[in-house]
Design a protein around this motif. Structure first.
Motif, mmCIF file in Angstrom:
data_model
loop_
_atom_site.group_PDB
_atom_site.id
_atom_site.type_symbol
_atom_site.label_atom_id
_atom_site.label_comp_id
_atom_site.label_asym_id
_atom_site.label_seq_id
_atom_site.Cartn_x
_atom_site.Cartn_y
_atom_site.Cartn_z
ATOM 1 N N ARG A 4 45.302 83.855 66.411
ATOM 2 C CA ARG A 4 44.979 82.814 67.396
ATOM 3 C C ARG A 4 44.808 83.459 68.770
ATOM 4 N N ALA A 5 43.992 82.827 69.585
ATOM 5 C CA ALA A 5 43.730 83.349 70.937
ATOM 6 C C ALA A 5 44.851 82.890 71.866
ATOM 7 N N SER A 6 46.046 83.385 71.617
ATOM 8 C CA SER A 6 47.232 82.856 72.280
ATOM 9 C C SER A 6 47.736 83.721 73.428
ATOM 10 N N ILE A 7 46.959 84.705 73.842
ATOM 11 C CA ILE A 7 47.280 85.448 75.059
ATOM 12 C C ILE A 7 46.317 85.017 76.153
ATOM 13 N N LEU A 8 46.883 84.638 77.279
ATOM 14 C CA LEU A 8 46.101 84.148 78.420
ATOM 15 C C LEU A 8 46.133 85.187 79.527
ATOM 16 N N HIS A 9 44.983 85.433 80.121
ATOM 17 C CA HIS A 9 44.901 86.302 81.300
ATOM 18 C C HIS A 9 44.314 85.493 82.441
ATOM 19 N N LEU A 10 45.034 85.470 83.555
ATOM 20 C CA LEU A 10 44.584 84.728 84.740
ATOM 21 C C LEU A 10 44.314 85.699 85.876
ATOM 22 N N ASP A 11 43.192 85.487 86.544
ATOM 23 C CA ASP A 11 42.795 86.330 87.676
ATOM 24 C C ASP A 11 42.309 85.415 88.791
ATOM 25 N N LEU A 12 43.017 85.404 89.907
ATOM 26 C CA LEU A 12 42.609 84.574 91.037
ATOM 27 C C LEU A 12 41.312 85.114 91.624
ATOM 28 N N ASP A 13 40.392 84.231 91.946
ATOM 29 C CA ASP A 13 39.055 84.616 92.391
ATOM 30 C C ASP A 13 39.073 85.086 93.846
ATOM 31 N N ALA A 14 38.620 86.346 94.073
ATOM 32 C CA ALA A 14 38.503 86.909 95.432
ATOM 33 C C ALA A 14 39.723 86.538 96.260
ATOM 34 N N PHE A 15 40.902 86.862 95.744
ATOM 35 C CA PHE A 15 42.155 86.255 96.190
ATOM 36 C C PHE A 15 42.381 86.341 97.695
ATOM 37 N N PHE A 16 42.455 87.553 98.262
ATOM 38 C CA PHE A 16 42.759 87.658 99.684
ATOM 39 C C PHE A 16 41.728 86.900 100.526
ATOM 40 N N ALA A 17 40.453 87.085 100.211
ATOM 41 C CA ALA A 17 39.399 86.415 100.980
ATOM 42 C C ALA A 17 39.468 84.901 100.798
ATOM 43 N N ALA A 18 39.811 84.457 99.585
ATOM 44 C CA ALA A 18 39.891 83.016 99.326
ATOM 45 C C ALA A 18 41.025 82.380 100.116
ATOM 46 N N VAL A 19 42.150 83.073 100.245
ATOM 47 C CA VAL A 19 43.251 82.549 101.058
ATOM 48 C C VAL A 19 42.812 82.428 102.509
ATOM 49 N N GLU A 20 42.091 83.426 103.007
ATOM 50 C CA GLU A 20 41.604 83.353 104.387
ATOM 51 C C GLU A 20 40.641 82.184 104.580
ATOM 52 N N GLN A 21 39.744 81.970 103.623
ATOM 53 C CA GLN A 21 38.816 80.846 103.733
ATOM 54 C C GLN A 21 39.544 79.513 103.632
ATOM 55 N N THR A 143 41.031 79.107 93.495
ATOM 56 C CA THR A 143 40.515 78.979 92.132
ATOM 57 C C THR A 143 40.868 80.239 91.342
ATOM 58 N N ALA A 144 40.810 80.098 90.016
ATOM 59 C CA ALA A 144 41.144 81.211 89.138
ATOM 60 C C ALA A 144 40.219 81.219 87.948
ATOM 61 N N SER A 145 40.026 82.412 87.407
ATOM 62 C CA SER A 145 39.290 82.579 86.150
ATOM 63 C C SER A 145 40.318 82.882 85.069
ATOM 64 N N VAL A 146 40.166 82.219 83.921
ATOM 65 C CA VAL A 146 41.154 82.322 82.845
ATOM 66 C C VAL A 146 40.459 82.764 81.565
ATOM 67 N N GLY A 147 41.038 83.768 80.919
ATOM 68 C CA GLY A 147 40.551 84.219 79.632
ATOM 69 C C GLY A 147 41.599 84.015 78.563
ATOM 70 N N LEU A 148 41.161 83.688 77.356
ATOM 71 C CA LEU A 148 42.045 83.494 76.214
ATOM 72 C C LEU A 148 41.555 84.367 75.073
ATOM 73 N N GLY A 149 42.475 85.148 74.500
ATOM 74 C CA GLY A 149 42.080 86.034 73.421
ATOM 75 C C GLY A 149 43.247 86.376 72.522
ATOM 76 N N SER A 150 42.961 87.100 71.472
ATOM 77 C CA SER A 150 43.974 87.471 70.491
ATOM 78 C C SER A 150 44.748 88.714 70.897
ATOM 79 N N SER A 151 44.396 89.339 72.022
ATOM 80 C CA SER A 151 45.105 90.511 72.525
ATOM 81 C C SER A 151 44.965 90.559 74.034
ATOM 82 N N LYS A 152 45.724 91.452 74.663
ATOM 83 C CA LYS A 152 45.643 91.587 76.111
ATOM 84 C C LYS A 152 44.255 92.069 76.537
ATOM 85 N N PHE A 153 43.711 93.023 75.815
ATOM 86 C CA PHE A 153 42.381 93.539 76.156
ATOM 87 C C PHE A 153 41.334 92.441 76.080
ATOM 88 N N ILE A 154 41.344 91.687 75.006
ATOM 89 C CA ILE A 154 40.327 90.642 74.836
ATOM 90 C C ILE A 154 40.531 89.526 75.849
#
Length: 444
Positions: A4-21, A143-154
């Motif tokens: 199952r694609a039960s590992i989630l990876h979250l990455d905040l979009d352009a984080f430092f710049a987004a906080v400033e905006q 905002t954030a981009s979220v990936g779901l996969g069966s491993s950390k790499f995916i």
């Protein structure tokens, strides 16, 4: 491997710049570049508006200014980034006790370790969308981009495919086909140097790697790296999400596409790396006794130099100064392919050194000015810093020079505000964080 694609990876979009905006209404929808604003500064984060002009992280700030001269160039406010990160990590902690933060803006989550819940494809996508909605509400618009996969790499690949501000689920069984068209650089550990060696085998994409045998990769890269790479390109990755790892060292490395021979450029990069290391150090509530510098030359030989304090520190000026001193002691005339700064000997209590390593004659903000963490320029104010004026209220530094400081008076909760210019020593103007104008904390 998981079914199952039960590992989630979250990455905040352009984080430092987004906080400033978020916090500066006049910058919303406009190019924003955060990093070291000094002559040897390096870009930490560029907003998506700035990326359209070819600006990216780790780029020399001088080049960023050439490509996007109309952008807002800000030194950054680590306190604001840390506060936003804590909100996000708390939300992830509600999903599972197994959260592995990689940095302020990035983390893995093992959803199987959380409360029992449906983990079918539809449920996982709904969970990811609900998380993103809650995150945007809780952080005031990030905002954030979220990936779901069966491993950390995916999962990490999936979040990259979801950028910006999206969700991507890679169905179990489809991993090999999904990653095949991607650049070989998408595989962890394949940097410019490794890519150069793989190019001799005709490799450009992961599909090219998939056509090579394990023996081919071992012959070219060595047993450990070759076998690991062969596993990853066929989506074989059983690494666990590890929230409780004991941190023994923290380091940042950069491999350059072209060898760097200029000592001043290398010194600026070392200062930026020291800033990132100290961010992670202080974010984990730790202090370090040893600073290490690593240099890899064009012939792939590596040199490591370390220096140990008689105490433990979390001060950026100390870490950056030590890194620069170690670099100054090395011969770099033949060029540098890789540069790294790290700290070790980590403890939870600061132990001030008996002797101050910082040159008292050096300008108080010189090292910090060239890094990506918040710091006050000395003398004066760094661009982007929060300030308060007795008559005009809250605002931020638009720019400074010729004995004057220009402030835009606005906050995250106001419309774009007016701009006013003051004498740099105006007694009615003060930093919002309580520090003095030259960056020192108030006495007492």
């Amino acid at each position: 491997m998981r079914t199952r694609a039960s590992i989630l990876h979250l990455d905040l979009d352009a984080f430092f710049a987004a906080v400033e905006q978020r916090d500066k209404p006049s910058l919303r929808g406009k190019p924003v570049i955060v990093g070291g604003v000094g002559p040897r500064g390096v870009v930490s984060t560029a907003s998506y508006e700035a990326r359209r002009f070819g600006v990216g992280s780790a780029m020399a700030m001088a080049e960023a200014r050439r490509r996007c001269p109309h952008a807002a160039f800000l030194s950054g406010r680590f306190g604001a980034y840390r506060d936003a990160s804590r909100i996000v990590m708390a939300l992830l902690g509600e999903l599972s006790p197994r959260v592995e933060p990689l940095s302020l803006d990035e983390a893995f989550v093992d959803l199987e370790a959380g409360e029992p819940r449906p983990l079918d494809d539809g449920s996982l996508l709904r969970l990811a969308e609900e998380l993103r909605t809650r995150l945007t509400e809780a952080t005031g618009g990030l905002t954030a981009s979220v990936g779901l996969g069966s491993s950390k790499f995916i999962a990490k690949v999936a979040s990259e495919l979801a950028k910006p501000d999206g969700v991507r689920l890679v169905l179990p069984g489809s991993e090999v086909d999904t990653i095949a068209p991607l650049s070989a650089r998408a595989v962890p550990g394949v940097g410019p140097a490794t890519m150069e060696r793989l190019a001799r085998l005709g490799v450009e994409t992961i599909a090219d790697l998939q056509r090579l045998t394990r023996a081919d990769l071992v012959r070219e890269l060595g047993r450990s790296a070759g076998e690991h790479l062969h596993d990853l390109v066929f989506a074989r990755d059983d690494r666990a999400v590890e929230p409780e790892r004991e941190t023994k060292s923290i380091s940042v490395e950069d491999t350059f596409e072209r060898d760097i021979v200029d000592p001043e450029t290398l010194a600026g990069i070392a200062a930026r790396q020291a800033a990132h290391v100290v961010q992670r150090l202080t974010g984990n509530g730790l202090f370090a006794r040893t600073v290490t510098l690593k240099v890899r030359r064009p012939d792939f030989t590596s040199v490591t130099r370390s220096r140990t304090l008689d105490g433990a520190t979390g001060r950026l000026d100390v870490v950056a100064r030590m890194a620069r001193d170690l670099l100054a002691g090395l011969d770099v005339t033949g060029g540098v392919r890789l540069l790294g700064v790290g700290v070790s000997g980590l403890v939870e209590v600061a132990q001030e050194p008996l002797f101050d390593l910082v040159d008292p004659a050096a300008p108080a903000g010189r090292v910090v000015e060239e890094s990506s963490v918040p710091a006050r320029r000395a003398p004066g104010w760094h661009p982007g810093a929060d300030v308060i004026h007795d008559a005009f209220g809250s605002g931020w530094v638009w720019g400074t020079g010729l004995g004057r400081v220009t402030v835009r008076f606005e906050t995250a909760d106001t419309p774009p505000g007016p701009v006013r210019t003051f004498s740099i020593d105006d007694p009615a103007l003060r930093p919002a964080d309580g520090s003095t104008a030259d960056g020192a904390p108030p006495e007492g």
